[in-house]
Write a protein that holds these residues in place. Sequence first.
Motif, PDB file in Angstrom:
ATOM      1  N   GLY A 146       0.797  -1.226   0.000  1.00 13.48           N
ATOM      2  CA  GLY A 146       0.000   0.000   0.000  1.00 13.48           C
ATOM      3  C   GLY A 146       0.829   1.275   0.000  1.00 13.48           C
ATOM      4  O   GLY A 146       0.582   2.192  -0.783  1.00 13.48           O
ATOM      5  N   ALA A 147       1.825   1.345   0.894  1.00  9.68           N
ATOM      6  CA  ALA A 147       2.647   2.560   0.978  1.00  9.68           C
ATOM      7  C   ALA A 147       3.412   2.785  -0.324  1.00  9.68           C
ATOM      8  O   ALA A 147       3.491   3.915  -0.817  1.00  9.68           O
ATOM      9  N   SER A 148       3.961   1.720  -0.894  1.00  7.06           N
ATOM     10  CA  SER A 148       4.668   1.851  -2.181  1.00  7.06           C
ATOM     11  C   SER A 148       3.722   2.298  -3.291  1.00  7.06           C
ATOM     12  O   SER A 148       4.097   3.108  -4.142  1.00  7.06           O
ATOM     13  N   ASN A 149       2.507   1.781  -3.264  1.00  7.27           N
ATOM     14  CA  ASN A 149       1.524   2.188  -4.271  1.00  7.27           C
ATOM     15  C   ASN A 149       1.126   3.651  -4.109  1.00  7.27           C
ATOM     16  O   ASN A 149       0.884   4.339  -5.101  1.00  7.27           O
ATOM     17  N   LEU A 150       1.063   4.132  -2.871  1.00  3.87           N
ATOM     18  CA  LEU A 150       0.796   5.564  -2.655  1.00  3.87           C
ATOM     19  C   LEU A 150       1.916   6.403  -3.236  1.00  3.87           C
ATOM     20  O   LEU A 150       1.676   7.406  -3.916  1.00  3.87           O
ATOM     21  N   PHE A 151       3.161   6.012  -2.952  1.00  2.00           N
ATOM     22  CA  PHE A 151       4.302   6.781  -3.462  1.00  2.00           C
ATOM     23  C   PHE A 151       4.351   6.765  -4.985  1.00  2.00           C
ATOM     24  O   PHE A 151       4.755   7.748  -5.609  1.00  2.00           O
ATOM     25  N   ALA A 152       3.918   5.686  -5.592  1.00  2.00           N
ATOM     26  CA  ALA A 152       3.942   5.574  -7.055  1.00  2.00           C
ATOM     27  C   ALA A 152       2.912   6.474  -7.731  1.00  2.00           C
ATOM     28  O   ALA A 152       3.011   6.725  -8.936  1.00  2.00           O
ATOM     29  N   HIS A 153       1.950   6.988  -6.980  1.00  2.00           N
ATOM     30  CA  HIS A 153       0.866   7.807  -7.544  1.00  2.00           C
ATOM     31  C   HIS A 153       1.315   9.274  -7.601  1.00  2.00           C
ATOM     32  O   HIS A 153       1.469   9.935  -6.575  1.00  2.00           O
ATOM     33  N   GLU A 154       1.506   9.771  -8.804  1.00  2.00           N
ATOM     34  CA  GLU A 154       1.991  11.147  -9.002  1.00  2.00           C
ATOM     35  C   GLU A 154       1.078  12.182  -8.345  1.00  2.00           C
ATOM     36  O   GLU A 154       1.547  13.147  -7.734  1.00  2.00           O
ATOM     37  N   GLY A 155      -0.216  11.997  -8.465  1.00  2.00           N
ATOM     38  CA  GLY A 155      -1.158  12.952  -7.874  1.00  2.00           C
ATOM     39  C   GLY A 155      -1.038  13.019  -6.359  1.00  2.00           C
ATOM     40  O   GLY A 155      -1.106  14.098  -5.770  1.00  2.00           O
ATOM     41  N   VAL A 156      -0.855  11.862  -5.711  1.00  2.00           N
ATOM     42  CA  VAL A 156      -0.680  11.831  -4.252  1.00  2.00           C
ATOM     43  C   VAL A 156       0.587  12.584  -3.879  1.00  2.00           C
ATOM     44  O   VAL A 156       0.585  13.405  -2.954  1.00  2.00           O
ATOM     45  N   ARG A 157       1.681  12.312  -4.601  1.00  2.00           N
ATOM     46  CA  ARG A 157       2.941  13.014  -4.302  1.00  2.00           C
ATOM     47  C   ARG A 157       2.775  14.525  -4.435  1.00  2.00           C
ATOM     48  O   ARG A 157       3.228  15.286  -3.575  1.00  2.00           O
ATOM     49  N   GLN A 158       2.110  14.969  -5.493  1.00  2.00           N
ATOM     50  CA  GLN A 158       1.918  16.401  -5.714  1.00  2.00           C
ATOM     51  C   GLN A 158       1.026  17.015  -4.625  1.00  2.00           C
ATOM     52  O   GLN A 158       1.295  18.117  -4.135  1.00  2.00           O
ATOM     53  N   ALA A 159      -0.046  16.316  -4.255  1.00  2.00           N
ATOM     54  CA  ALA A 159      -0.947  16.820  -3.211  1.00  2.00           C
ATOM     55  C   ALA A 159      -0.205  16.951  -1.880  1.00  2.00           C
ATOM     56  O   ALA A 159      -0.365  17.945  -1.164  1.00  2.00           O
ATOM     57  N   LEU A 160       0.612  15.954  -1.549  1.00  2.00           N
ATOM     58  CA  LEU A 160       1.378  16.002  -0.303  1.00  2.00           C
ATOM     59  C   LEU A 160       2.376  17.162  -0.308  1.00  2.00           C
ATOM     60  O   LEU A 160       2.500  17.886   0.684  1.00  2.00           O
ATOM     61  N   LYS A 161       3.075  17.339  -1.409  1.00  2.00           N
ATOM     62  CA  LYS A 161       4.050  18.444  -1.503  1.00  2.00           C
ATOM     63  C   LYS A 161       3.360  19.792  -1.347  1.00  2.00           C
ATOM     64  O   LYS A 161       3.825  20.650  -0.607  1.00  2.00           O
ATOM     65  N   ALA A 162       2.242  19.981  -2.036  1.00  2.00           N
ATOM     66  CA  ALA A 162       1.509  21.256  -1.950  1.00  2.00           C
ATOM     67  C   ALA A 162       0.999  21.491  -0.535  1.00  2.00           C
ATOM     68  O   ALA A 162       1.069  22.608  -0.010  1.00  2.00           O
ATOM     69  N   HIS A 163       0.491  20.450   0.090  1.00  2.00           N
ATOM     70  CA  HIS A 163      -0.035  20.552   1.455  1.00  2.00           C
ATOM     71  C   HIS A 163       1.083  20.916   2.425  1.00  2.00           C
ATOM     72  O   HIS A 163       0.918  21.768   3.301  1.00  2.00           O
ATOM     73  N   PHE A 164       2.226  20.259   2.268  1.00  2.20           N
ATOM     74  CA  PHE A 164       3.382  20.518   3.123  1.00  2.20           C
ATOM     75  C   PHE A 164       3.879  21.950   2.940  1.00  2.20           C
ATOM     76  O   PHE A 164       4.151  22.660   3.920  1.00  2.20           O
ATOM     77  N   GLU A 165       3.994  22.386   1.695  1.00  3.50           N
ATOM     78  CA  GLU A 165       4.464  23.747   1.411  1.00  3.50           C
ATOM     79  C   GLU A 165       3.512  24.797   1.962  1.00  3.50           C
ATOM     80  O   GLU A 165       3.932  25.898   2.312  1.00  3.50           O
ATOM     81  N   ALA A 166       2.230  24.453   2.083  1.00  2.00           N
ATOM     82  CA  ALA A 166       1.236  25.370   2.657  1.00  2.00           C
ATOM     83  C   ALA A 166       1.248  25.327   4.189  1.00  2.00           C
ATOM     84  O   ALA A 166       0.494  26.059   4.832  1.00  2.00           O
ATOM     85  N   GLY A 167       2.077  24.467   4.768  1.00  4.66           N
ATOM     86  CA  GLY A 167       2.177  24.374   6.226  1.00  4.66           C
ATOM     87  C   GLY A 167       1.020  23.648   6.884  1.00  4.66           C
ATOM     88  O   GLY A 167       0.795  23.802   8.083  1.00  4.66           O
ATOM     89  N   LYS A 168       0.298  22.839   6.109  1.00  4.65           N
ATOM     90  CA  LYS A 168      -0.849  22.116   6.655  1.00  4.65           C
ATOM     91  C   LYS A 168      -0.432  20.753   7.201  1.00  4.65           C
ATOM     92  O   LYS A 168       0.665  20.265   6.937  1.00  4.65           O
ATOM     93  N   LYS A 169      -1.330  20.120   7.933  1.00  5.48           N
ATOM     94  CA  LYS A 169      -1.045  18.854   8.605  1.00  5.48           C
ATOM     95  C   LYS A 169      -1.031  17.671   7.633  1.00  5.48           C
ATOM     96  O   LYS A 169      -1.875  17.566   6.753  1.00  5.48           O
ATOM     97  N   ILE A 170      -0.049  16.793   7.891  1.00  5.64           N
ATOM     98  CA  ILE A 170       0.087  15.540   7.153  1.00  5.64           C
ATOM     99  C   ILE A 170       0.352  14.459   8.188  1.00  5.64           C
ATOM    100  O   ILE A 170       1.122  14.668   9.129  1.00  5.64           O
ATOM    101  N   SER A 171      -0.286  13.294   8.005  1.00  5.14           N
ATOM    102  CA  SER A 171      -0.019  12.185   8.914  1.00  5.14           C
ATOM    103  C   SER A 171       0.207  10.910   8.109  1.00  5.14           C
ATOM    104  O   SER A 171      -0.321  10.753   7.014  1.00  5.14           O
ATOM    105  N   ALA A 172       1.019  10.031   8.706  1.00  5.23           N
ATOM    106  CA  ALA A 172       1.326   8.757   8.063  1.00  5.23           C
ATOM    107  C   ALA A 172       1.679   7.746   9.143  1.00  5.23           C
ATOM    108  O   ALA A 172       2.236   8.099  10.180  1.00  5.23           O
ATOM    109  N   ILE A 173       1.354   6.499   8.899  1.00  7.44           N
ATOM    110  CA  ILE A 173       1.570   5.431   9.872  1.00  7.44           C
ATOM    111  C   ILE A 173       2.264   4.250   9.197  1.00  7.44           C
ATOM    112  O   ILE A 173       2.126   4.056   7.987  1.00  7.44           O
TER     113      ILE A 173
END
Length: 187
Positions: free
Chosen positions: A75-102
């Motif tokens: 699952g985690a590898s499949n998330l990383f392989a998804h370009e849209g997920v990577r872009q959404a995470l980067k944008a969210h991080f750059e905006a200073g918003k919360k991100i969580s992962a387990i």
Amino acid sequence: MAKVYVFLADGFEDVEALIPVDVLRRGGVDVITVSTTEFPLVESAHGVNIEADIQFEQGDYSDADLLMLPGGMPGASNLFAHEGVRQALKAHFEAGKKISAICAAPAVVLAPLGILDGRKATCYPGFESELKNAQYTGDLVTVDGNIITAEGPAAAFPYAYELLTQLVNKETSDQIAEGMRFKHLMV
């Protein structure tokens, strides 16, 4: 009302996704599950099919208070392989918003994106070597600013209650934990 998007990819760890979804919804958080596959149904690591609320292309992640990643492999590898997920995470991080992962997700998804650089973080034992630019804590749950990470399946409840604390408040989180009979386990 806080809004959370939970990204689901084939091979996600069941409890790491569904316990936080359940706890957050009980706490009044608007939680939207997102399929990162071409179908609404996403298959967990243990063969459970979950119908996500939306498919990735249907989401506007700019309005999220938190983007959440369950672990599990692949699952985690499949998330990383998804370009849209990577872009959404980067944008969210750059905006200073919360991100969580387990579980594996902090090491397999967040670390390669640089989101954990200079931060304290935890992950499933055996993946800590992938946290190259982060300080591995080994704790069940680690909060460093707007980044919340957790160790693995057994951490799903403490992780979920921490997310609820971060998004709503500690009182609500404690009430939900007590109502779900979690608190008496910790005595």
